[in-house]
Design an enzyme around this catalytic site. Structure first.
Site, mmCIF file in Angstrom:
data_model
loop_
_atom_site.group_PDB
_atom_site.id
_atom_site.type_symbol
_atom_site.label_atom_id
_atom_site.label_comp_id
_atom_site.label_asym_id
_atom_site.label_seq_id
_atom_site.Cartn_x
_atom_site.Cartn_y
_atom_site.Cartn_z
ATOM 1 C CD GLU A 1 26.208 2.768 -12.378
ATOM 2 O OE1 GLU A 1 25.847 3.232 -11.201
ATOM 3 O OE2 GLU A 1 25.597 2.598 -13.491
ATOM 4 N NE ARG B 1 23.422 -5.291 -7.966
ATOM 5 C CZ ARG B 1 23.673 -4.088 -8.319
ATOM 6 N NH1 ARG B 1 22.691 -3.105 -7.810
ATOM 7 N NH2 ARG B 1 24.644 -3.441 -8.914
ATOM 8 N NE ARG C 1 17.109 -2.878 -18.594
ATOM 9 C CZ ARG C 1 15.864 -2.350 -18.529
ATOM 10 N NH1 ARG C 1 15.906 -1.053 -18.208
ATOM 11 N NH2 ARG C 1 14.669 -3.025 -18.511
ATOM 12 N NE ARG D 1 25.782 -0.981 -5.769
ATOM 13 C CZ ARG D 1 24.887 -0.139 -5.773
ATOM 14 N NH1 ARG D 1 23.961 -0.084 -4.466
ATOM 15 N NH2 ARG D 1 24.358 0.275 -6.766
ATOM 16 C CG ASN E 1 26.142 3.197 -7.369
ATOM 17 O OD1 ASN E 1 25.194 3.864 -8.247
ATOM 18 N ND2 ASN E 1 26.795 2.244 -7.850
ATOM 19 C CE LYS F 1 24.642 4.694 -15.593
ATOM 20 N NZ LYS F 1 23.838 4.902 -14.414
ATOM 21 C CG ASP G 1 27.038 -1.051 -9.172
ATOM 22 O OD1 ASP G 1 26.697 -1.341 -8.150
ATOM 23 O OD2 ASP G 1 25.971 -0.336 -9.874
ATOM 24 C CE LYS H 1 27.093 2.100 -18.079
ATOM 25 N NZ LYS H 1 27.247 1.226 -16.871
#
Length: 342
Positions: free
Chosen positions: A285, A229, A237, A214, A287, A129, A277, A164
């Site tokens: 993000e 997503r 979310r 993603r 990842n 993050k 993301d 978060k």
């Protein structure tokens, strides 16, 4: 070639969607030999080299009993990491202290000659993050702090915000606070533990209703499809672990721009596989620990992500060995695959 996968327990894999399984299946299809262990199986003793207690595994093609192992706990065999052709670190978050120690051990193994992907130093240096802050032109208004007053000022400025924890995964601990500020104080206390823990605050992006995308980047090149997503019901979310619906789709022009802007930089740092993301054209993000969504994209779009990944892995190893580097198959099409030291 022999490949060691450092991952969660094999028995916990959901093979119908697990990306590490997809990597294993493609590697075995090409004739590579597979080994597996968990981070707790790594060992470094004074005067010695970094060793893992591993199981040699073979995939069966069966949906339930999907692998057979030549060794079982506690009789895994010791394996020097420097003598493995490729070590793939695929342990899922959380990025806690124990996870942090593993890249240190892998870094030592790398100094001894091990070929580790993603690079251990890059894993340590890219908290998933927090690392977006390096690219301010690509992200929404974002604040990282442990101070409640900072959070309240940010809320007053932006009205609708997301809070978060920095070490969460799968949508864990994500809260939305609208302009009315309902429960903001309680949420801050929950996340920052009365000032003891740092959190992230971002302006709410209403485009989340279209999906948290993603975008996979392999060997510095984007996979041409993302997995959106999409939140379901009243959920904010989109994470699949939080009940989001996964819908594969071609990259938008903006998503391609982000991936192509970051891909070469991240690849140069030793990040063979990255999952970006993106919500509403904004990076949220980066990842690097165990990016997933291989199988969903392959199943829905017919693009073999695992084949692209193994192509990139083989190319990276050839480059390390000084051999001619094969071109990563950016348009790969599906293939039919379907002694104890303790």
């Amino acid at each position: 070639m022999n490949i060691l996968f450092i991952a969660d327990p094999l028995e916990s894999f959901k093979t119908y969607k697990d990306s590490t399984f997809a990597m294993m299946r493609e590697a075995q299809r090409r004739g590579h030999q597979l080994m597996a262990c968990q981070p707790q199986d790594l060992m470094w003793q004074r005067g010695g080299r970094v060793t893992a207690h591993v199981r040699d595994i073979t995939l069966t093609g069966d949906a339930d009993d999907w692998f057979v192992a030549a060794q079982q706990a506690p009789d895994e065999r010791p394996q020097l990491l420097a003598e493995v052709d490729a070590v793939l670190m695929r342990k899922d978050p959380p990025f806690d202290s124990e996870y942090f120690y593993a890249p240190h051990l892998l870094g030592q193994a790398q100094r001894e000659g091990a070929r580790v992907f993603n690079d251990p130093a890059a894993l340590r240096n890219h908290p998933e993050k927090l690392s977006i802050m390096e690219f301010p032109e690509l992200i929404a208004p974002t604040l990282v702090t442990r101070d409640a007053a900072d959070v309240r000022r940010f809320h007053q400025e932006h009205g609708d915000i997301i809070l978060k924890p920095l070490d969460g995964m799968g949508g864990m601990g994500i809260f939305r606070v609208k302009a009315d500020g309902l429960n903001l104080g309680s949420i801050i206390e929950t996340l920052n533990l009365d000032g003891a823990q740092t959190l992230m605050v971002q302006r709410y992006l209403p485009e989340i209703v279209e999906g948290d995308k993603r975008v996979l980047v392999i060997g510095g090149k984007p996979v041409p499809f993302s997995l959106a997503r999409i939140p379901q019901g009243n959920e904010v979310r989109g994470n699949l672990a939080a009940g989001g619906k996964g819908v594969a789709m071609p990259l938008t022009e903006r998503e391609s721009e982000i991936a192509e802007a970051l891909g070469p930089t991240l690849a140069a740092r030793g990040l063979l596989l990255v999952g970006l993301d993106v919500i509403g054209g904004r990076l949220t993000e980066v990842n690097v620990t165990s990016p997933t969504c291989f199988q969903e994209i392959t199943q829905q779009m017919g693009f073999d992500v695992a084949a692209m990944f193994v192509d990139a892995l083989e190319a990276a190893l050839a480059h390390i060995a000084g051999a001619p580097v094969a071109t990563v198959a950016a348009t790969a099409m599906p293939t039919t695959a379907n002694a104890s030291g303790r």
